[in-house]
Design an enzyme around this catalytic site. Structure first.
Site, PDB file in Angstrom:
ATOM      1  N   MET A  90       0.515  -1.523  -0.212  1.00 24.66           N
ATOM      2  CA  MET A  90      -0.153  -0.146   0.200  1.00 24.66           C
ATOM      3  C   MET A  90       0.939   1.380  -0.423  1.00 24.66           C
ATOM      4  SD  MET A  90      -2.587  -1.234   2.670  1.00 24.66           S
ATOM      5  CE  MET A  90      -1.774  -1.306   4.816  1.00 24.66           C
ATOM      6  N   ASP A  91       1.786   1.337  -1.086  1.00 23.54           N
ATOM      7  CA  ASP A  91       2.455   2.600  -1.290  1.00 23.54           C
ATOM      8  C   ASP A  91       1.920   3.789  -1.290  1.00 23.54           C
ATOM      9  OD1 ASP A  91       6.009   2.584  -2.704  1.00 23.54           O
ATOM     10  OD2 ASP A  91       4.859   3.420  -1.027  1.00 23.54           O
TER      11      ASP A  91
END
Lengths: 312, 293
Positions: A90-91
């Site tokens: 989840m960047d």
């Protein structure tokens, strides 16, 4: 990316997904269960969204029994070709906040909302396991204030969503070097895992204080201890024994079929190295808080087109 | 060095001229690339050889021969660019699942090419200073191949410009498994030695003890790939986006690049593109690291 309020078709709300879809290009669904009035969709209207979800779920509780035949898939998605286990890096939360001149914390909170959405979709579409890389071992080097904020965000998120996990038959597992977490959070995790351990509809695995290297090292440590105690010989160690000692032993499907990384970075960043041997990699350009249904659908459609040969 | 050219009447001298021209062109481009940070280690998943042969209606195995030539050219390009470590995924343990004929063909090709390089006085490896190393579970290979691989490693041992690691009979999980087995053997031997020195002390099997003695570096030193740093870039051809059990341990922070081109069709331009992408990412990562400090 903000969802458009324009509709080309009447909004379709199914028994499994009692919320409006407000995409300008609306995916056509295989089955139509129920029509209700739509509510304007906005990332800021989380309270309204939650209220609607609660209301509709009270009305249609009997539909949440997890039967495959109740799945409503967007056009193009074949249920037999869905990945069983999806992993997500989840960047992009901080970049999302910076682009909007918001504090970093707002980015993380937006990220949590995005995660809730993807969890909903996984439940709706019949994906069995979702693993998310919430906090890497390397992230401990971030500024202390940021780390503390994240820890409190995890705590809050778990407390707030406990009811949903129980109601929706969702199992929660948290993997990683949990001894480094604040004690209150550790206790919360233990209680939540215990309370949800028999839930079988969907499993959410949250990787906190985790890295792929850590996972293999701790598995090796456990095997070394068994060898030391005479339970096994080092030469008896095989891939299966290693798999049984990895932290992903908490799930029936430990190997992700699909890894999604957002924000346009083309790296796995030390996430689940052993487990990702044959995973299909999908790199999305959007930042995590902007990663919604359309992007997720794109990733799943791309996955379906891949030819997986496993070396054969 | 002769290029693999289509039949149709290009003379040897013309081929040499073309090669010199392309060399000058590369030299120019590589000198521009060298202004930025160059990767130290590039790894290749050489995918698409079979499909290459099938698409061109070539006979069985011709795709892999073309793939070998592509690898040699890529080694040349990397050497000219100044890349110190090259790793190529030549044959996976999983590939043994293919038909015995197909497997045998690759084994025969590997043997033939190794013998060819050993027989040349002025081989590509000696001209470019390439040291060759084979990584993998060599016990799964037949004796002739094991022997030939060892001889090539010995013959190139003194070359020091670039290390070419050929992953043959390799999977990353097998590599990690081997490293864990070696680590456990080593630790057990140490403990037994300590116990024999401190006579009469009973060692208790409590969970805490394993953690004190075993660390990441203990496992890493037993990896087949301990001879090279982690790859900066992993390039996969044929459009697939997966690691296929290649360098899982080492790829934690590698830049992953996928080209739709099949392996035998890879060119210098793909390498240039990969390096440019690496440089763009590297600059961003350095900026990110500085902000964290």
């Amino acid at each position: 990316m903000h969802f458009s309020l324009q509709f080309s078709l009447p909004p379709v709300i199914t028994a499994l997904s009692p919320r409006s879809k407000s995409f300008s290009h609306q995916p056509h669904h295989h089955r139509i269960k129920k029509l209700t009035s739509h509510v304007p969709k906005s990332p800021l209207c989380s309270t309204t969204e939650c209220a609607l979800i609660h209301q509709c779920k009270e009305e249609e509780e009997e539909a949440f029994d997890g039967r495959v035949e109740d799945q409503t898939l967007p056009l193009g998605l074949r249920p037999e070709a869905l990945p069983r286990h999806v992993a997500v890096i989840m960047d992009g939360n901080r970049r999302w906040a910076r682009l909007r001149d918001l504090p970093v914390g707002s980015g993380y909170e937006a990220g949590v909302r995005s995660l809730r959405k993807i969890v909903e979709l996984c439940c709706e579409w019949g994906i069995k396991v979702l693993s998310v890389f919430a906090f890497s071992s390397d992230n401990w080097f971030r500024p202390k204030v940021e780390v503390e904020f994240l820890m409190s965000l995890f705590e809050r998120g778990m407390q707030e969503d406990t009811g949903i996990f129980l109601r929706e038959n969702i199992r929660i597992s948290v993997i990683g070097d949990l001894a480094r977490l604040p004690e209150a959070l550790q206790e919360l995790i233990i209680n939540l895992e215990e309370a949800t351990k028999n839930n079988a509809r969907f499993q959410l695995i949250v990787a906190v204080s985790y890295s792929g290297h850590y996972d293999v090292v701790q598995a090796c440590q456990r095997l070394a201890l068994k060898a030391k105690c005479g339970l096994i010989e080092p030469s008896d160690i095989n891939e299966s024994l290693i798999e049984q000692e990895l932290v992903t032993k908490c799930t029936e499907f430990p190997y992700p079929d699909l890894l999604i990384r957002t924000s346009g970075e083309f790296r796995v960043s030390n996430f689940m190295l052993w487990q990702l041997a044959y995973a299909e990699l999908f790199f999305a350009q959007s930042l995590w808080p902007d990663f919604g249904e359309a992007e997720f659908l794109k990733a799943l459609l791309a996955f379906q087109k891949r030819q997986r040969r496993y070396g054969g | 060095m002769t290029l693999h050219m289509e039949k149709g009447g290009i003379s040897r001298s013309a081929r040499r001229s073309l090669w010199k021209l392309s060399y000058l062109q590369r030299k120019c481009i590589f000198s521009v690339l060298s202004v930025g940070r160059l990767p130290i280690h590039i790894a290749f998943i050489m995918d698409g050889n079979r499909r290459y042969g099938e698409q061109r209606n070539l006979k069985e195995g011709a795709g892999h021969k073309a793939g070998y030539l592509a690898l040699m050219l890529m080694v040349i390009y990397c050497c000219e660019l100044g890349i110190k470590y090259i790793t190529a995924y030549a044959f996976s343990i999983d590939n043994f699942k293919r038909g015995p004929d197909k497997v045998q063909y690759i084994m025969d090709l590997m043997l033939e090419k190794i013998e060819l390089e050993l027989s040349k006085k002025d081989s590509l490896f000696s001209r470019y200073g390439v040291k060759v190393h084979f990584s993998g579970n060599m016990e799964l290979l037949s004796d002739p191949i094991k022997d030939a691989a060892k001889r090539l490693m010995v013959a190139t041992a003194n070359n020091s410009n670039t290390l070419l690691t050929v992953c043959f009979a390799y999977t990353s999980r097998n590599e990690i498994l081997h490293a864990i087995q070696e680590t456990c053997q080593e630790k057990l031997a140490q403990i037994q030695l300590q116990e024999s020195i401190s006579e009469g002390r009973i060692s208790m099997c409590n969970p805490g003890q394993g953690n004190d003695v075993l660390k990441l570096a203990d496992i890493e030193k037993h990896m087949y790939m301990a001879i090279a740093p982690d790859p900066d870039i992993i390039i996969r051809t044929s459009g697939e986006n997966r690691l296929s059990n290649f360098l899982l341990w080492q790829s934690a922070n590698s830049c992953l690049i996928s080209f739709s081109q099949l392996w035998p069709g890879i060119s210098c331009w793909h390498l240039v593109w990969a390096v440019l992408n690496f440089q763009r990412n590297h600059y961003y990562l350095e900026k990110k690291k500085k902000k964290q400090i």
